[in-house]
Design a protein around this motif. Structure first.
Motif, PDB file in Angstrom:
ATOM      1  N   PRO A 222      36.130 101.732  34.989  1.00 44.41           N
ATOM      2  CA  PRO A 222      36.158 100.101  34.404  1.00 44.41           C
ATOM      3  C   PRO A 222      38.039 100.098  34.487  1.00 44.41           C
ATOM      4  CG  PRO A 222      35.496 102.534  33.164  1.00 44.41           C
ATOM      5  CD  PRO A 222      36.453 103.306  35.105  1.00 44.41           C
ATOM      6  N   LEU A 223      37.448  98.116  34.020  1.00 45.60           N
ATOM      7  CA  LEU A 223      38.698  97.344  34.723  1.00 45.60           C
ATOM      8  C   LEU A 223      39.501  97.789  33.587  1.00 45.60           C
ATOM      9  CD1 LEU A 223      39.602  94.800  35.912  1.00 45.60           C
ATOM     10  CD2 LEU A 223      38.914  93.904  34.202  1.00 45.60           C
ATOM     11  N   GLN A 224      40.619  97.935  34.074  1.00 43.47           N
ATOM     12  CA  GLN A 224      41.746  98.864  33.097  1.00 43.47           C
ATOM     13  C   GLN A 224      42.449  97.464  33.533  1.00 43.47           C
ATOM     14  OE1 GLN A 224      42.377 102.905  33.839  1.00 43.47           O
ATOM     15  NE2 GLN A 224      40.783 103.735  32.049  1.00 43.47           N
ATOM     16  N   PRO A 225      43.363  96.500  32.630  1.00 44.95           N
ATOM     17  CA  PRO A 225      44.471  95.376  32.583  1.00 44.95           C
ATOM     18  C   PRO A 225      45.565  97.030  32.626  1.00 44.95           C
ATOM     19  CG  PRO A 225      42.531  95.003  31.066  1.00 44.95           C
ATOM     20  CD  PRO A 225      42.132  96.306  31.491  1.00 44.95           C
ATOM     21  N   ASP A 226      46.455  95.604  33.048  1.00 46.60           N
ATOM     22  CA  ASP A 226      48.148  96.657  33.271  1.00 46.60           C
ATOM     23  C   ASP A 226      48.482  95.048  31.970  1.00 46.60           C
ATOM     24  OD1 ASP A 226      50.572  96.695  33.182  1.00 46.60           O
ATOM     25  OD2 ASP A 226      50.578  97.076  35.368  1.00 46.60           O
ATOM     26  N   TRP A 227      48.047  96.048  30.987  1.00 43.87           N
ATOM     27  CA  TRP A 227      49.225  95.020  29.590  1.00 43.87           C
ATOM     28  C   TRP A 227      51.113  94.539  30.147  1.00 43.87           C
ATOM     29  CZ3 TRP A 227      44.877  92.898  28.548  1.00 43.87           C
ATOM     30  CH2 TRP A 227      43.880  93.046  27.863  1.00 43.87           C
ATOM     31  N   GLY A 228      51.608  94.721  30.539  1.00 44.69           N
ATOM     32  CA  GLY A 228      52.795  95.258  31.071  1.00 44.69           C
ATOM     33  C   GLY A 228      52.490  93.283  31.551  1.00 44.69           C
ATOM     34  N   LYS A 229      52.184  92.993  32.243  1.00 46.60           N
ATOM     35  CA  LYS A 229      51.718  92.461  33.016  1.00 46.60           C
ATOM     36  C   LYS A 229      51.152  90.593  32.386  1.00 46.60           C
ATOM     37  CE  LYS A 229      51.538  94.412  37.497  1.00 46.60           C
ATOM     38  NZ  LYS A 229      50.889  94.735  38.815  1.00 46.60           N
ATOM     39  N   LYS A 230      52.029  89.742  31.891  1.00 50.90           N
ATOM     40  CA  LYS A 230      51.583  89.202  30.914  1.00 50.90           C
ATOM     41  C   LYS A 230      51.894  87.370  31.608  1.00 50.90           C
ATOM     42  CE  LYS A 230      52.295  91.222  26.277  1.00 50.90           C
ATOM     43  NZ  LYS A 230      52.353  90.542  25.188  1.00 50.90           N
ATOM     44  N   PRO A 231      50.687  87.235  31.728  1.00 51.53           N
ATOM     45  CA  PRO A 231      49.345  87.204  31.400  1.00 51.53           C
ATOM     46  C   PRO A 231      48.885  88.116  32.775  1.00 51.53           C
ATOM     47  CG  PRO A 231      49.698  84.952  32.490  1.00 51.53           C
ATOM     48  CD  PRO A 231      50.730  84.963  32.593  1.00 51.53           C
ATOM     49  N   TYR A 232      47.809  88.951  32.103  1.00 52.94           N
ATOM     50  CA  TYR A 232      47.238  89.753  33.340  1.00 52.94           C
ATOM     51  C   TYR A 232      45.832  88.682  34.262  1.00 52.94           C
ATOM     52  CZ  TYR A 232      44.762  93.458  35.718  1.00 52.94           C
ATOM     53  OH  TYR A 232      44.462  93.972  36.509  1.00 52.94           O
ATOM     54  N   VAL A 233      46.086  87.610  34.971  1.00 46.84           N
ATOM     55  CA  VAL A 233      44.848  87.045  35.116  1.00 46.84           C
ATOM     56  C   VAL A 233      43.692  87.999  36.351  1.00 46.84           C
ATOM     57  CG1 VAL A 233      45.037  84.960  37.207  1.00 46.84           C
ATOM     58  CG2 VAL A 233      46.738  85.448  36.045  1.00 46.84           C
ATOM     59  N   VAL A 234      42.998  87.732  35.496  1.00 45.50           N
ATOM     60  CA  VAL A 234      41.242  88.053  36.345  1.00 45.50           C
ATOM     61  C   VAL A 234      40.745  86.972  37.195  1.00 45.50           C
ATOM     62  CG1 VAL A 234      39.718  89.311  35.934  1.00 45.50           C
ATOM     63  CG2 VAL A 234      41.578  89.649  34.686  1.00 45.50           C
ATOM     64  N   LEU A 235      40.682  86.641  37.859  1.00 49.80           N
ATOM     65  CA  LEU A 235      39.543  85.894  38.969  1.00 49.80           C
ATOM     66  C   LEU A 235      37.756  85.910  38.994  1.00 49.80           C
ATOM     67  CD1 LEU A 235      39.415  82.802  39.854  1.00 49.80           C
ATOM     68  CD2 LEU A 235      39.897  83.841  42.200  1.00 49.80           C
TER      69      LEU A 235
END
Length: 460
Positions: free
Chosen positions: A247-260
């Motif tokens: 599953p896609l698990q964004p790293d919430w420490g990186k703001k914003p987490y960029v998804v293309l």
């Protein structure tokens, strides 16, 4: 003088006397009687004029159509008299023939005036006044096509919907397995038929060869039945899918987490972004979406509607056909300023075999990396399961162009080619983050290898 007399004078001889010719007298013409006097025209008494329809009392005199000097003098005919022609009108020194008298045309009655007013006819009918012409109404703009509201999860959970969605793929895979291993010894001919069945079900040649090798290693020479083959087949497929079920698990420490999000036309990129946004908003995350499909107004409008519904901010182009790379750059700046948790960037659908369009996609990545060399943090390739083995070629090209990090497979509920997920996992080993089996947000769920494998072969 006669010749004889001349001859007699010359010769001295007397000629023979000629007989006298008697004189010719013309007969006298008989005396011409004088012409009789013309009969006077009949005299009518006053008040005895004939009516308009009465026949004439006597035949009218014959009118001559020639001038007087061309008519011979005819006598003896009672009632004949040469007509006296009226002087012809002159114009420019030449006589003009009189034209027929034109009847006078009555004037057209005015609106609201009696029709017979000029002729003295009693007004039996009055023309109605002219009604004013109504002005054309302005066209009413069509309302935008509404996006269906999110539906609650169906009874039985996602596994039940996944199994129902893969029913066509299951039928395609198992129709040839039925009766193939009914208490039959697993020999070389049976394994060859199994391999052909797996290839036909879009599992691809590498995956089919791997599964057949597992059957040869564990069950070769044994008698097996249909249920045992299905269970063994599900285990082999799950072994292939397990490493990619991430599953896609964004790293919430990186703001914003960029998804293309990328993909060809019609794979469901915009819908996938909207569903992801709704799921993250349900977790309490702040979401920003960039409508990078600037060439399709419907995609921009769709994201705007989903943004209002989920409380997400949408960065839309100022006009249709705007530069997608510039829009992505602006969206990243605004997401940084707003402190958004995740930025989902939509892109225009492009064919994988068009080098120019693929180069534009590279431009979007280069522009984003001018602000942050680590973005995009994730590049999701959305694949339509109905395309079958063509999805393998799409994955190969997009991976080379923009460094794809994960897959989302959509439209499994309308496809008989669900086995292509196995082919993708075996050939590329890319994470399969989610699969879609419906239109609602609840139908886009994280990928589970065991559930998918058992649903594909028709096991509960």
């Amino acid at each position: 003088m006669a010749l004889k007399d001349l001859w007699s004078r010359l010769t001295g001889r007397a000629g023979t006397p000629e007989a006298p010719t008697p004189p010719v007298t013309e007969p006298e013409a008989p005396p011409v009687a004088p012409p009789p006097a013309e009969a006077p025209p009949p005299v009518r008494e006053p008040g005895t004029e004939p009516g308009q329809g009465d026949p004439p009392a006597s035949p009218p005199p014959v009118e001559a159509r020639q001038p007087d000097h061309l008519l011979p003098s005819v006598t003896g005919i009672a009632g004949f008299a040469p007509p006296q022609l009226a002087p012809m009108p002159m114009e420019g020194g030449f006589p003009q023939a009189p034209g027929p008298a034109m009847p006078s045309i009555p004037e057209e009655p005015k609106l609201g005036e009696p029709v017979g007013a000029q002729a003295g006819i009693p007004p039996a009918f009055t023309m109605p006044p002219e009604e004013p012409t109504p002005e054309p109404e302005e066209p009413i703009p069509e309302p935008p096509v509404p996006i269906p509201e999110p539906e609650p999860a169906a009874a039985g959970g996602f596994f039940a919907r996944l199994k129902a969605g893969l029913s066509r793929s299951t039928a395609k895979l198992t129709e040839n397995l039925t009766g193939l291993f009914r208490k039959r010894r697993l020999d070389d001919a049976a394994l060859e038929e199994l391999e052909e069945t797996l290839i036909t079900a879009d599992l691809g040649l590498p995956a089919a060869q791997r599964i057949v090798a597992g059957f040869r290693r564990t069950r070769f020479g044994k008698e097996v039945g249909d249920d045992e083959v299905k269970a063994a087949l599900a285990d082999e497929i799950a072994a292939i899918l397990a490493p990619v079920a991430q599953p896609l698990q964004p790293d919430w420490g990186k703001k914003p987490y960029v998804v293309l999000v990328v993909g060809v036309n019609g794979t469901g990129k915009t819908t996938t972004i909207a569903k992801l946004a709704q799921n993250y908003r349900a977790e309490g995350r702040s979401v920003m979406m960039a409508a990078g499909d600037t060439f399709r107004a419907a995609a921009v409008e769709q994201l705007q509607i989903w943004g209002e519904r989920t409380g997400s901010t949408v960065i839309a182009p100022a006009k249709e056909g705007a530069d997608a790379a510039g829009l992505a750059h602006e969206a990243l700046q605004r997401a940084r300023g707003a402190g958004a948790d995740i930025l989902l960037i939509d892109t225009a659908g492009r064919l994988h075999n068009k080098a120019g369009l693929m180069e534009e996609l590279r431009k979007v990545v280069r522009v984003l990396r001018k602000l942050d060399p680590d973005v995009p943090h994730a590049v999701l390739l959305v694949l339509d399961a109905t395309t079958g083995q063509n999805a393998v070629q799409q994955c190969k090209v997009f991976r080379e162009m923009v460094d794809v990090t994960g897959l989302v497979v959509t439209k499994l509920d309308g496809s008989a080619k669900g086995g292509v997920v196995v082919a993708l996992a075996e050939e590329f080993g890319l994470p399969v983050h989610a699969v879609g089996v419906g239109e609602t947000a609840a139908d886009l769920r994280p990928f589970e290898a065991r559930d998918y494998a058992r649903s594909l072969v028709g096991l509960s």
